[in-house]
Scaffold this motif. Structure first.
Motif, mmCIF file in Angstrom:
data_model
loop_
_atom_site.group_PDB
_atom_site.id
_atom_site.type_symbol
_atom_site.label_atom_id
_atom_site.label_comp_id
_atom_site.label_asym_id
_atom_site.label_seq_id
_atom_site.Cartn_x
_atom_site.Cartn_y
_atom_site.Cartn_z
ATOM 1 N N ASN A 1 0.561 -1.507 0.180
ATOM 2 C CA ASN A 1 0.272 -0.198 -0.082
ATOM 3 C C ASN A 1 0.458 1.219 0.053
ATOM 4 O O ASN A 1 0.596 2.114 0.552
ATOM 5 N N PHE A 2 2.450 1.198 -0.607
ATOM 6 C CA PHE A 2 3.278 2.347 -1.030
ATOM 7 C C PHE A 2 2.904 2.408 -2.416
ATOM 8 O O PHE A 2 3.447 1.292 -3.154
ATOM 9 N N ALA A 3 2.585 4.041 -2.603
ATOM 10 C CA ALA A 3 2.844 3.471 -3.818
ATOM 11 C C ALA A 3 3.681 4.994 -4.154
ATOM 12 O O ALA A 3 3.685 6.320 -4.180
ATOM 13 N N SER A 4 4.085 4.815 -5.738
ATOM 14 C CA SER A 4 4.869 5.923 -6.420
ATOM 15 C C SER A 4 4.942 5.786 -8.084
ATOM 16 O O SER A 4 5.069 4.793 -8.265
ATOM 17 N N ILE B 1 2.273 15.537 -15.732
ATOM 18 C CA ILE B 1 2.770 14.389 -15.225
ATOM 19 C C ILE B 1 2.203 13.679 -13.821
ATOM 20 O O ILE B 1 2.279 15.038 -12.767
ATOM 21 N N ALA B 2 2.193 12.734 -13.804
ATOM 22 C CA ALA B 2 1.313 12.337 -12.810
ATOM 23 C C ALA B 2 2.272 12.532 -11.199
ATOM 24 O O ALA B 2 4.000 11.922 -11.199
ATOM 25 N N GLU B 3 1.508 12.918 -10.177
ATOM 26 C CA GLU B 3 2.400 12.983 -8.709
ATOM 27 C C GLU B 3 1.344 11.460 -7.333
ATOM 28 O O GLU B 3 0.933 12.246 -7.567
ATOM 29 N N VAL B 4 2.087 10.996 -6.511
ATOM 30 C CA VAL B 4 1.069 10.673 -5.673
ATOM 31 C C VAL B 4 0.940 12.060 -4.188
ATOM 32 O O VAL B 4 2.169 12.461 -4.187
ATOM 33 N N ILE B 5 -0.184 12.390 -4.598
ATOM 34 C CA ILE B 5 -0.231 13.149 -3.218
ATOM 35 C C ILE B 5 -0.882 12.778 -2.424
ATOM 36 O O ILE B 5 -1.351 13.839 -1.618
ATOM 37 N N TYR B 6 -1.938 11.716 -2.019
ATOM 38 C CA TYR B 6 -1.980 11.151 -1.106
ATOM 39 C C TYR B 6 -1.072 11.484 -0.196
ATOM 40 O O TYR B 6 -0.124 10.758 0.565
ATOM 41 N N GLY B 7 -2.122 11.928 1.615
ATOM 42 C CA GLY B 7 -1.373 12.644 2.436
ATOM 43 C C GLY B 7 -0.312 13.358 2.628
ATOM 44 O O GLY B 7 0.285 13.210 3.803
ATOM 45 N N ASN C 1 4.653 12.250 -4.143
ATOM 46 C CA ASN C 1 5.302 11.323 -4.846
ATOM 47 C C ASN C 1 6.345 10.583 -4.152
ATOM 48 O O ASN C 1 7.704 9.956 -4.824
ATOM 49 N N ARG C 2 6.833 10.530 -2.965
ATOM 50 C CA ARG C 2 7.841 10.137 -1.915
ATOM 51 C C ARG C 2 7.600 8.787 -2.248
ATOM 52 O O ARG C 2 9.018 7.226 -1.235
ATOM 53 N N GLY C 3 6.152 8.263 -2.240
ATOM 54 C CA GLY C 3 6.249 7.063 -1.248
ATOM 55 C C GLY C 3 6.152 6.406 -0.657
ATOM 56 O O GLY C 3 6.203 4.718 0.030
ATOM 57 N N ILE C 4 5.928 7.836 0.557
ATOM 58 C CA ILE C 4 5.846 6.935 2.237
ATOM 59 C C ILE C 4 5.134 6.794 3.252
ATOM 60 O O ILE C 4 4.952 6.865 4.009
ATOM 61 N N THR C 5 4.072 7.184 2.051
ATOM 62 C CA THR C 5 2.923 7.474 3.401
ATOM 63 C C THR C 5 0.908 6.277 2.843
ATOM 64 O O THR C 5 1.536 5.420 1.666
ATOM 65 N N ALA C 6 1.166 5.573 3.622
ATOM 66 C CA ALA C 6 0.587 3.657 3.488
ATOM 67 C C ALA C 6 -0.592 4.640 2.684
ATOM 68 O O ALA C 6 -1.742 5.257 3.243
ATOM 69 N N ILE C 7 -1.062 4.104 2.194
ATOM 70 C CA ILE C 7 -2.456 4.467 0.983
ATOM 71 C C ILE C 7 -3.935 3.188 2.532
ATOM 72 O O ILE C 7 -3.916 2.726 2.325
ATOM 73 N N ALA C 8 -4.762 4.306 3.032
ATOM 74 C CA ALA C 8 -5.953 3.720 3.369
ATOM 75 C C ALA C 8 -6.499 2.481 2.146
ATOM 76 O O ALA C 8 -6.262 2.785 0.740
ATOM 77 N N LYS C 9 -6.632 1.391 2.744
ATOM 78 C CA LYS C 9 -7.388 0.339 2.894
ATOM 79 C C LYS C 9 -8.221 0.361 1.764
ATOM 80 O O LYS C 9 -8.923 -0.498 0.963
ATOM 81 N N GLN D 1 4.850 2.096 -9.693
ATOM 82 C CA GLN D 1 5.224 1.433 -8.563
ATOM 83 C C GLN D 1 4.088 0.973 -7.327
ATOM 84 O O GLN D 1 3.997 2.203 -6.452
ATOM 85 N N LEU D 2 4.570 0.122 -7.100
ATOM 86 C CA LEU D 2 3.770 -0.079 -5.406
ATOM 87 C C LEU D 2 5.070 -0.866 -4.305
ATOM 88 O O LEU D 2 5.784 -1.807 -5.078
ATOM 89 N N SER D 3 4.496 -0.950 -3.430
ATOM 90 C CA SER D 3 5.585 -1.273 -2.257
ATOM 91 C C SER D 3 5.046 -1.603 -1.450
ATOM 92 O O SER D 3 3.807 -1.199 -0.683
ATOM 93 N N ALA D 4 5.267 -3.082 -0.818
ATOM 94 C CA ALA D 4 4.610 -3.050 1.054
ATOM 95 C C ALA D 4 5.474 -2.295 1.966
ATOM 96 O O ALA D 4 5.135 -2.526 2.826
ATOM 97 N N VAL D 5 6.412 -1.636 0.962
ATOM 98 C CA VAL D 5 7.492 -1.048 3.134
ATOM 99 C C VAL D 5 7.597 0.527 1.783
ATOM 100 O O VAL D 5 7.470 0.229 0.863
ATOM 101 N N PRO D 6 7.595 1.158 3.095
ATOM 102 C CA PRO D 6 8.183 3.104 1.967
ATOM 103 C C PRO D 6 8.823 2.780 1.015
ATOM 104 O O PRO D 6 9.952 2.184 1.259
ATOM 105 N N PHE D 7 8.783 3.760 0.116
ATOM 106 C CA PHE D 7 10.245 4.244 -0.710
ATOM 107 C C PHE D 7 11.339 4.862 -0.590
ATOM 108 O O PHE D 7 12.172 4.069 -0.824
#
Ligand code: F3S
Length: 76
Positions: free
Chosen positions: A2-5, A32-38, A42-50, A69-75
């Motif tokens: 639930n970490f995305a970048s 260009i897209a970026e992760v804005i959640y929380g 786009n650092r990929g360090i914010t866990a996205i709510a289920k 990119q998707l990861s189980a741990v923060p980027f």
């Protein structure tokens, strides 16, 4: 997972991720897209709510260049 970048060098600014998951992805001035959640910036360090993981999966599948990119741990 639930970490995305976005790998922005591969983003072709199609906007599909923003359409599928507007709470997670936004587009910058160049489209260009970026992760804005929380406030992730786009650092990929914010866990996205289920509750949003289904949308996230749709966004990933809708991206023509597979640059979300998707990861189980923060980027970082
Ligand atoms: Fe870019 Fe893929 Fe989104 S090309 S705008 S990250 S759907």
């Amino acid at each position: 997972n639930n970490f995305a970048s976005v790998s922005q060098e591969s983003c072709i600014a199609c906007g599909a991720c923003n359409s599928a998951a507007p709470e997670i992805f936004d587009l910058d001035d160049n489209g260009i897209a970026e992760v804005i959640y929380g406030g992730d910036s786009n650092r990929g360090i914010t866990a996205i709510a289920k509750e949003l993981l289904e949308e996230l999966q749709e966004a990933i599948e809708s991206c023509p260049t597979n640059c979300i990119q998707l990861s189980a741990v923060p980027f970082a």
